[in-house]
Write an enzyme that holds these catalytic residues in place. Sequence first.
Site, PDB file in Angstrom:
ATOM      1  N   ASN A  14      24.529  19.705  86.205  1.00 42.66           N
ATOM      2  CA  ASN A  14      25.234  19.171  84.863  1.00 42.66           C
ATOM      3  C   ASN A  14      24.953  20.332  83.784  1.00 42.66           C
ATOM      4  O   ASN A  14      25.502  20.601  82.863  1.00 42.66           O
ATOM      5  CB  ASN A  14      24.661  17.899  84.647  1.00 42.66           C
ATOM      6  CG  ASN A  14      25.488  16.922  85.334  1.00 42.66           C
ATOM      7  OD1 ASN A  14      26.424  16.665  85.047  1.00 42.66           O
ATOM      8  ND2 ASN A  14      24.878  16.177  86.124  1.00 42.66           N
ATOM      9  N   ARG A  65       1.437   8.713  81.434  1.00 43.27           N
ATOM     10  CA  ARG A  65       2.792   8.959  80.918  1.00 43.27           C
ATOM     11  C   ARG A  65       3.040   9.425  79.564  1.00 43.27           C
ATOM     12  O   ARG A  65       3.581  10.144  79.102  1.00 43.27           O
ATOM     13  CB  ARG A  65       3.746   7.698  81.180  1.00 43.27           C
ATOM     14  CG  ARG A  65       4.454   7.389  82.658  1.00 43.27           C
ATOM     15  CD  ARG A  65       5.106   6.190  82.887  1.00 43.27           C
ATOM     16  NE  ARG A  65       5.445   6.077  84.087  1.00 43.27           N
ATOM     17  CZ  ARG A  65       6.595   6.737  84.535  1.00 43.27           C
ATOM     18  NH1 ARG A  65       7.590   7.155  83.991  1.00 43.27           N
ATOM     19  NH2 ARG A  65       6.717   6.511  85.965  1.00 43.27           N
ATOM     20  N   LEU A  93      11.133   7.839  80.036  1.00 40.21           N
ATOM     21  CA  LEU A  93      10.474   8.188  78.789  1.00 40.21           C
ATOM     22  C   LEU A  93      10.258   6.741  78.118  1.00 40.21           C
ATOM     23  O   LEU A  93      10.888   5.969  78.035  1.00 40.21           O
ATOM     24  CB  LEU A  93      11.616   8.962  77.859  1.00 40.21           C
ATOM     25  CG  LEU A  93      11.897  10.168  78.512  1.00 40.21           C
ATOM     26  CD1 LEU A  93      13.234  10.774  77.826  1.00 40.21           C
ATOM     27  CD2 LEU A  93      10.884  11.244  78.375  1.00 40.21           C
ATOM     28  N   HIS A 109      24.212   9.210  83.909  1.00 42.01           N
ATOM     29  CA  HIS A 109      23.662   8.291  84.722  1.00 42.01           C
ATOM     30  C   HIS A 109      24.784   8.124  85.999  1.00 42.01           C
ATOM     31  O   HIS A 109      26.261   7.936  85.664  1.00 42.01           O
ATOM     32  CB  HIS A 109      23.224   7.128  84.260  1.00 42.01           C
ATOM     33  CG  HIS A 109      22.794   6.216  85.250  1.00 42.01           C
ATOM     34  ND1 HIS A 109      21.479   6.065  85.645  1.00 42.01           N
ATOM     35  CD2 HIS A 109      23.392   5.204  85.843  1.00 42.01           C
ATOM     36  CE1 HIS A 109      21.209   5.294  86.559  1.00 42.01           C
ATOM     37  NE2 HIS A 109      22.486   4.673  86.697  1.00 42.01           N
TER      38      HIS A 109
HETATM   39  N1  NHR Z   1      14.298   7.084  79.403  1.00 45.84           N
HETATM   40  C1  NHR Z   1      14.524   5.941  78.565  1.00 45.84           C
HETATM   41  N2  NHR Z   1      13.684   5.592  77.849  1.00 45.84           N
HETATM   42  N3  NHR Z   1      15.729   5.510  78.670  1.00 45.84           N
HETATM   43  C2  NHR Z   1      16.689   5.868  79.409  1.00 45.84           C
HETATM   44  O1  NHR Z   1      17.918   5.346  79.696  1.00 45.84           O
HETATM   45  C3  NHR Z   1      16.459   7.001  80.400  1.00 45.84           C
HETATM   46  C4  NHR Z   1      15.068   7.435  80.210  1.00 45.84           C
HETATM   47  C5  NHR Z   1      14.577   8.701  81.002  1.00 45.84           C
HETATM   48  C6  NHR Z   1      15.598   9.044  82.059  1.00 45.84           C
HETATM   49  C7  NHR Z   1      17.439   9.160  83.414  1.00 45.84           C
HETATM   50  C8  NHR Z   1      17.791   7.828  84.111  1.00 45.84           C
HETATM   51  C9  NHR Z   1      18.936   7.719  85.010  1.00 45.84           C
HETATM   52  O2  NHR Z   1      19.932   8.418  84.589  1.00 45.84           O
HETATM   53  C10 NHR Z   1      16.594   8.602  82.058  1.00 45.84           C
HETATM   54  C11 NHR Z   1      17.206   7.471  81.369  1.00 45.84           C
HETATM   55  C12 NHR Z   1      14.748   8.438  86.088  1.00 45.84           C
HETATM   56  C13 NHR Z   1      14.142   7.005  86.558  1.00 45.84           C
HETATM   57  C14 NHR Z   1      12.964   6.724  87.306  1.00 45.84           C
HETATM   58  O3  NHR Z   1      12.598   5.772  87.509  1.00 45.84           O
HETATM   59  C15 NHR Z   1      14.963   5.972  86.040  1.00 45.84           C
HETATM   60  C16 NHR Z   1      16.129   6.169  85.300  1.00 45.84           C
HETATM   61  C17 NHR Z   1      16.485   7.623  85.158  1.00 45.84           C
HETATM   62  C18 NHR Z   1      15.631   8.747  85.411  1.00 45.84           C
HETATM   63  N4  NHR Z   1      11.934   7.853  87.594  1.00 45.84           N
HETATM   64  C19 NHR Z   1      10.758   7.657  88.130  1.00 45.84           C
HETATM   65  C20 NHR Z   1       9.725   7.268  87.197  1.00 45.84           C
HETATM   66  O4  NHR Z   1       8.702   6.903  87.555  1.00 45.84           O
HETATM   67  C21 NHR Z   1      10.262   8.850  88.857  1.00 45.84           C
HETATM   68  C22 NHR Z   1      11.219   9.420  89.981  1.00 45.84           C
HETATM   69  C23 NHR Z   1      11.203  10.983  90.361  1.00 45.84           C
HETATM   70  O5  NHR Z   1      10.399  11.510  89.665  1.00 45.84           O
HETATM   71  O6  NHR Z   1      11.851  11.454  91.244  1.00 45.84           O
HETATM   72  O7  NHR Z   1       9.669   7.964  86.030  1.00 45.84           O
HETATM   73  O8  NHR Z   1      18.996   7.561  86.091  1.00 45.84           O
HETATM   74  C1  GAR Z   2      23.203  13.845  88.820  1.00 39.29           C
HETATM   75  O1  GAR Z   2      23.873  13.246  89.660  1.00 39.29           O
HETATM   76  C2  GAR Z   2      22.480  13.020  87.663  1.00 39.29           C
HETATM   77  O2  GAR Z   2      23.690  12.209  87.309  1.00 39.29           O
HETATM   78  C3  GAR Z   2      21.633  12.249  88.273  1.00 39.29           C
HETATM   79  O3  GAR Z   2      20.975  13.532  89.096  1.00 39.29           O
HETATM   80  C4  GAR Z   2      21.964  14.188  89.369  1.00 39.29           C
HETATM   81  C5  GAR Z   2      21.328  15.554  88.874  1.00 39.29           C
HETATM   82  O4  GAR Z   2      22.273  16.613  89.325  1.00 39.29           O
HETATM   83  N1  GAR Z   2      20.786  11.895  87.363  1.00 39.29           N
HETATM   84  C6  GAR Z   2      19.832  10.767  87.839  1.00 39.29           C
HETATM   85  O5  GAR Z   2      19.898  10.196  88.825  1.00 39.29           O
HETATM   86  C7  GAR Z   2      18.962  10.506  86.773  1.00 39.29           C
HETATM   87  N2  GAR Z   2      18.089   9.526  87.048  1.00 39.29           N
HETATM   88  P1  GAR Z   2      21.988  17.877  88.395  1.00 39.29           P
HETATM   89  O6  GAR Z   2      20.643  18.520  88.464  1.00 39.29           O
HETATM   90  O7  GAR Z   2      22.838  19.044  89.505  1.00 39.29           O
HETATM   91  O8  GAR Z   2      22.528  17.732  87.417  1.00 39.29           O
END
Ligand code: NHR
Ligand code: GAR
Length: 206
Positions: A14, A65, A93, A109
């Site tokens: 992306n 965090r 975050l 997402h």
């Molecule tokens: N932060 C906030 N406050 N609000 C959102 O909508 C966010 C965000 C941070 C990231 C991306 C999101 C997605 O598109 C995103 C949206 C990671 C997790 C998660 O559970 C959930 C959602 C998204 C990204 N992460 C784990 C954690 O403990 C770690 C997982 C890993 O490291 O592989 O943070 O899906």
């Molecule tokens: C993408 O499919 C994105 O939507 C998803 O991870 C992939 C990243 O690919 N994001 C999440 O799942 C956030 N939790 P990329 O590194 O090739 O862009």
Amino acid sequence: MKNLVLLISGRGSNLQSILQAEREQGWGVHVRGVISNRADAGGLDIARAYGVPTQVLAHTDFPNREAFDRALADALDALEPDVIALCGFMRVLGSAFVERFAGRLVNIHPSLLPAFTGLHTHARALEEGVKWHGATVHLVSSALDHGPILAQAAVPVLDGDTVETLAARVLLEEHRIYPPVVRALLEGRVQIDGLRTRIQPRESAP
Ligand code: NHR
Ligand code: GAR
């Protein structure tokens, strides 16, 4: 000139779609940097190939965090971002962070929100037997994956799909819908009304 910063955790496809669109279309913005929370993110090589400065801020180097969020916020402040695009950024975050950058944070997402928030969206979509799946570009709010929706694209779920084939079909749509939204945010063409949003078209040259 507006400043753009991109956050990644992995492959960076992306990120690449945005950098490529910016180059090809000449957005007239300054791509100030790419920050990864993982040193081994493939997207760091993509950023370097485009001549974009990179930084690694490993969440594992911080006690909790809040400390990671603060360090990331300080690194971002130094880059004076007008828009911060999360491109496969995998750390949730905190609300203090989100409030500090409210309105400037955008995420892609891999599901049709509000279905399948959080992780493992493709596996869960297959498990639930949905016939349509997709991707959502949304503003980041402190309610995880519940910020105002800016764009969505749907793909069919096909009979033989696996997580891999479905993810690949969704990813093609991600690359199509994300760059124009990032551009619209940079150009101030996004109106927000609660959770409803509207993107004004670009004024085409006469
Ligand atoms: N932060 C906030 N406050 N609000 C959102 O909508 C966010 C965000 C941070 C990231 C991306 C999101 C997605 O598109 C995103 C949206 C990671 C997790 C998660 O559970 C959930 C959602 C998204 C990204 N992460 C784990 C954690 O403990 C770690 C997982 C890993 O490291 O592989 O943070 O899906
Ligand atoms: C993408 O499919 C994105 O939507 C998803 O991870 C992939 C990243 O690919 N994001 C999440 O799942 C956030 N939790 P990329 O590194 O090739 O862009």
